[in-house]
Design a protein around this motif. Structure first.
Motif, PDB file in Angstrom:
ATOM      1  N   THR A  86     -29.035  42.455  53.686  1.00  0.00           N
ATOM      2  CA  THR A  86     -29.776  41.199  53.791  1.00  0.00           C
ATOM      3  C   THR A  86     -28.778  40.053  53.901  1.00  0.00           C
ATOM      4  OG1 THR A  86     -29.931  40.957  51.398  1.00  0.00           O
ATOM      5  CG2 THR A  86     -31.786  42.010  52.489  1.00  0.00           C
ATOM      6  N   THR A  87     -29.128  39.068  54.711  1.00  0.00           N
ATOM      7  CA  THR A  87     -28.340  37.841  54.846  1.00  0.00           C
ATOM      8  C   THR A  87     -29.268  36.686  54.494  1.00  0.00           C
ATOM      9  OG1 THR A  87     -28.895  37.375  57.163  1.00  0.00           O
ATOM     10  CG2 THR A  87     -27.055  38.916  56.767  1.00  0.00           C
ATOM     11  N   SER A  88     -28.804  35.472  54.688  1.00  0.00           N
ATOM     12  CA  SER A  88     -29.651  34.326  54.340  1.00  0.00           C
ATOM     13  C   SER A  88     -30.935  34.277  55.162  1.00  0.00           C
ATOM     14  CB  SER A  88     -28.866  33.027  54.490  1.00  0.00           C
ATOM     15  OG  SER A  88     -28.453  32.853  55.831  1.00  0.00           O
ATOM     16  N   ARG A  89     -30.890  34.727  56.420  1.00  0.00           N
ATOM     17  CA  ARG A  89     -32.064  34.633  57.289  1.00  0.00           C
ATOM     18  C   ARG A  89     -32.607  35.968  57.766  1.00  0.00           C
ATOM     19  NH1 ARG A  89     -30.347  30.939  62.165  1.00  0.00           N
ATOM     20  NH2 ARG A  89     -28.582  32.373  62.145  1.00  0.00           N
ATOM     21  N   LEU A  90     -31.859  37.051  57.536  1.00  0.00           N
ATOM     22  CA  LEU A  90     -32.173  38.327  58.176  1.00  0.00           C
ATOM     23  C   LEU A  90     -32.210  39.485  57.186  1.00  0.00           C
ATOM     24  CD1 LEU A  90     -29.610  37.970  61.109  1.00  0.00           C
ATOM     25  CD2 LEU A  90     -32.041  37.353  61.159  1.00  0.00           C
ATOM     26  N   VAL A  91     -32.970  40.496  57.562  1.00  0.00           N
ATOM     27  CA  VAL A  91     -32.953  41.790  56.886  1.00  0.00           C
ATOM     28  C   VAL A  91     -32.609  42.825  57.947  1.00  0.00           C
ATOM     29  CG1 VAL A  91     -34.336  43.542  55.706  1.00  0.00           C
ATOM     30  CG2 VAL A  91     -34.682  41.121  55.172  1.00  0.00           C
ATOM     31  N   LEU A  92     -31.626  43.660  57.671  1.00  0.00           N
ATOM     32  CA  LEU A  92     -31.282  44.774  58.549  1.00  0.00           C
ATOM     33  C   LEU A  92     -31.758  46.038  57.862  1.00  0.00           C
ATOM     34  CD1 LEU A  92     -29.406  42.447  59.511  1.00  0.00           C
ATOM     35  CD2 LEU A  92     -27.773  44.199  60.140  1.00  0.00           C
ATOM     36  N   ARG A  93     -32.614  46.771  58.553  1.00  0.00           N
ATOM     37  CA  ARG A  93     -33.190  47.986  57.983  1.00  0.00           C
ATOM     38  C   ARG A  93     -33.234  49.073  59.041  1.00  0.00           C
ATOM     39  NH1 ARG A  93     -37.734  48.721  60.581  1.00  0.00           N
ATOM     40  NH2 ARG A  93     -39.219  47.045  60.962  1.00  0.00           N
ATOM     41  N   GLU A  94     -33.381  50.304  58.571  1.00  0.00           N
ATOM     42  CA  GLU A  94     -33.509  51.408  59.507  1.00  0.00           C
ATOM     43  C   GLU A  94     -34.760  51.222  60.351  1.00  0.00           C
ATOM     44  OE1 GLU A  94     -33.337  55.113  57.363  1.00  0.00           O
ATOM     45  OE2 GLU A  94     -31.161  54.948  57.105  1.00  0.00           O
ATOM     46  N   MET A  95     -34.637  51.547  61.629  1.00  0.00           N
ATOM     47  CA  MET A  95     -35.798  51.504  62.515  1.00  0.00           C
ATOM     48  C   MET A  95     -36.675  52.718  62.256  1.00  0.00           C
ATOM     49  SD  MET A  95     -34.501  50.100  66.236  1.00  0.00           S
ATOM     50  CE  MET A  95     -32.960  51.021  66.365  1.00  0.00           C
ATOM     51  N   THR A  96     -37.940  52.581  62.613  1.00  0.00           N
ATOM     52  CA  THR A  96     -38.892  53.685  62.582  1.00  0.00           C
ATOM     53  C   THR A  96     -39.613  53.712  63.928  1.00  0.00           C
ATOM     54  OG1 THR A  96     -40.802  52.440  61.793  1.00  0.00           O
ATOM     55  CG2 THR A  96     -39.276  53.289  60.106  1.00  0.00           C
ATOM     56  N   ASN A 112     -29.365  31.241  68.501  1.00  0.00           N
ATOM     57  CA  ASN A 112     -29.663  30.794  67.145  1.00  0.00           C
ATOM     58  C   ASN A 112     -28.663  31.290  66.102  1.00  0.00           C
ATOM     59  OD1 ASN A 112     -32.327  29.351  67.425  1.00  0.00           O
ATOM     60  ND2 ASN A 112     -32.826  31.315  68.385  1.00  0.00           N
ATOM     61  N   GLY A 113     -27.628  32.001  66.550  1.00  0.00           N
ATOM     62  CA  GLY A 113     -26.621  32.514  65.624  1.00  0.00           C
ATOM     63  C   GLY A 113     -27.007  33.798  64.916  1.00  0.00           C
ATOM     64  N   TYR A 114     -28.129  34.396  65.285  1.00  0.00           N
ATOM     65  CA  TYR A 114     -28.564  35.621  64.604  1.00  0.00           C
ATOM     66  C   TYR A 114     -27.620  36.793  64.861  1.00  0.00           C
ATOM     67  CZ  TYR A 114     -33.034  33.168  64.020  1.00  0.00           C
ATOM     68  OH  TYR A 114     -34.014  32.267  63.694  1.00  0.00           O
ATOM     69  N   ALA A 115     -27.145  36.929  66.093  1.00  0.00           N
ATOM     70  CA  ALA A 115     -26.237  38.039  66.405  1.00  0.00           C
ATOM     71  C   ALA A 115     -24.944  37.916  65.610  1.00  0.00           C
ATOM     72  CB  ALA A 115     -25.945  38.093  67.903  1.00  0.00           C
ATOM     73  N   THR A 116     -24.412  36.708  65.525  1.00  0.00           N
ATOM     74  CA  THR A 116     -23.182  36.501  64.756  1.00  0.00           C
ATOM     75  C   THR A 116     -23.412  36.785  63.281  1.00  0.00           C
ATOM     76  OG1 THR A 116     -22.395  34.870  66.352  1.00  0.00           O
ATOM     77  CG2 THR A 116     -21.390  34.822  64.161  1.00  0.00           C
ATOM     78  N   GLU A 117     -24.503  36.269  62.735  1.00  0.00           N
ATOM     79  CA  GLU A 117     -24.822  36.489  61.316  1.00  0.00           C
ATOM     80  C   GLU A 117     -24.953  37.979  61.006  1.00  0.00           C
ATOM     81  OE1 GLU A 117     -28.517  35.331  58.323  1.00  0.00           O
ATOM     82  OE2 GLU A 117     -28.004  33.947  59.958  1.00  0.00           O
ATOM     83  N   ALA A 171     -22.269  40.517  58.888  1.00  0.00           N
ATOM     84  CA  ALA A 171     -22.779  41.336  57.782  1.00  0.00           C
ATOM     85  C   ALA A 171     -22.442  42.810  57.988  1.00  0.00           C
ATOM     86  CB  ALA A 171     -24.281  41.135  57.640  1.00  0.00           C
ATOM     87  N   CYS A 172     -22.498  43.272  59.230  1.00  0.00           N
ATOM     88  CA  CYS A 172     -22.130  44.668  59.520  1.00  0.00           C
ATOM     89  C   CYS A 172     -20.646  44.917  59.295  1.00  0.00           C
ATOM     90  CB  CYS A 172     -22.528  45.036  60.943  1.00  0.00           C
ATOM     91  SG  CYS A 172     -24.305  45.220  61.163  1.00  0.00           S
ATOM     92  N   LYS A 173     -19.821  43.954  59.661  1.00  0.00           N
ATOM     93  CA  LYS A 173     -18.378  44.072  59.412  1.00  0.00           C
ATOM     94  C   LYS A 173     -18.121  44.183  57.907  1.00  0.00           C
ATOM     95  CE  LYS A 173     -15.914  40.371  59.392  1.00  0.00           C
ATOM     96  NZ  LYS A 173     -15.232  39.129  59.812  1.00  0.00           N
ATOM     97  N   GLU A 174     -18.759  43.320  57.138  1.00  0.00           N
ATOM     98  CA  GLU A 174     -18.579  43.349  55.680  1.00  0.00           C
ATOM     99  C   GLU A 174     -19.077  44.665  55.091  1.00  0.00           C
ATOM    100  OE1 GLU A 174     -20.586  39.727  54.581  1.00  0.00           O
ATOM    101  OE2 GLU A 174     -18.897  38.477  55.269  1.00  0.00           O
ATOM    102  N   TYR A 175     -20.166  45.195  55.628  1.00  0.00           N
ATOM    103  CA  TYR A 175     -20.693  46.483  55.190  1.00  0.00           C
ATOM    104  C   TYR A 175     -19.687  47.597  55.521  1.00  0.00           C
ATOM    105  CZ  TYR A 175     -23.959  50.420  54.777  1.00  0.00           C
ATOM    106  OH  TYR A 175     -24.562  51.598  54.422  1.00  0.00           O
ATOM    107  N   ALA A 176     -19.162  47.584  56.733  1.00  0.00           N
ATOM    108  CA  ALA A 176     -18.204  48.621  57.146  1.00  0.00           C
ATOM    109  C   ALA A 176     -16.956  48.603  56.275  1.00  0.00           C
ATOM    110  CB  ALA A 176     -17.828  48.436  58.612  1.00  0.00           C
ATOM    111  N   PHE A 177     -16.451  47.421  55.972  1.00  0.00           N
ATOM    112  CA  PHE A 177     -15.247  47.319  55.148  1.00  0.00           C
ATOM    113  C   PHE A 177     -15.550  47.593  53.674  1.00  0.00           C
ATOM    114  CE2 PHE A 177     -13.108  44.141  58.295  1.00  0.00           C
ATOM    115  CZ  PHE A 177     -12.794  45.184  59.146  1.00  0.00           C
TER     116      PHE A 177
END
Length: 173
Positions: free
Chosen positions: A6-16, A104-109, A113-119
């Motif tokens: 989760t970020t300030s504006r987004l939730v990344l979750r597994e797709m179904t 809107n900066g969503y891809a960067t945000e 977050a994915c980089k931080e998750y990977a590291f």
């Protein structure tokens, strides 16, 4: 549905499978998919989704649905996959968004977050973004994610040779 980040504006979750309609809006849009030499059809879209669902099981990650917190709408997909650069298998941050949400900066945000998750979670020493040499917007996302061009190479996709850049950032820890 498993929430990953989760970020300030987004939730990344597994797709179904329920995400197929929102995924179709992305993968079946000609303008969005120009770097892939055209939009996907229904079968290709389902194959893409099936591949991500399989990656969750085999790798523990893949491209995740990007959900806007305030509307609960799926606006894109971002995540981690293994890709090839020459003969090397690398961990890549990939991103594809519904065109109406570009700028809107969503891809960067989501990519940061994915980089931080990977590291942080996967202890990755380096992450890549592999970008077609004509895709300036995606290159800008990679640059904002702290990445530098490491090499240029040719990917063979859809019966074409397509020049790509491999951007990467190394874990400083």
């Amino acid at each position: 549905m498993k929430t990953i980040i989760t970020t300030s504006r987004l939730v990344l979750r597994e797709m179904t499978q329920k995400d197929y309609p929102a995924l179709s809006l992305i993968l079946q849009d000609t303008q969005t998919m120009y770097a892939y030499e055209g939009a996907f059809n229904n079968i290709e879209t389902q194959e893409w989704l099936d591949k991500m669902l399989a990656r969750y099981k085999t790798d523990g990650f893949g491209l995740w649905a990007v959900i806007l917190k305030n509307t609960k709408e799926m606006i894109g997909q971002t995540g981690l996959t293994y890709q090839s650069v020459y003969d090397d298998k690398v961990l890549e941050i990939g991103y594809l968004f519904n065109r109406k949400y570009w700028g809107n900066g969503y891809a960067t945000e989501a990519a940061i977050a994915c980089k931080e998750y990977a590291f942080g979670k996967l202890n990755a020493s380096e992450v890549y973004s592999i970008i077609r040499d004509t895709n300036v917007a995606s290159m800008n996302v990679a640059i904002r994610n702290g990445m530098l061009i490491r090499t240029r190479f040719i990917k063979h996709y859809r019966n074409m040779d397509m020049p790509h850049f491999a951007f990467s950032v190394r874990n400083k820890q």
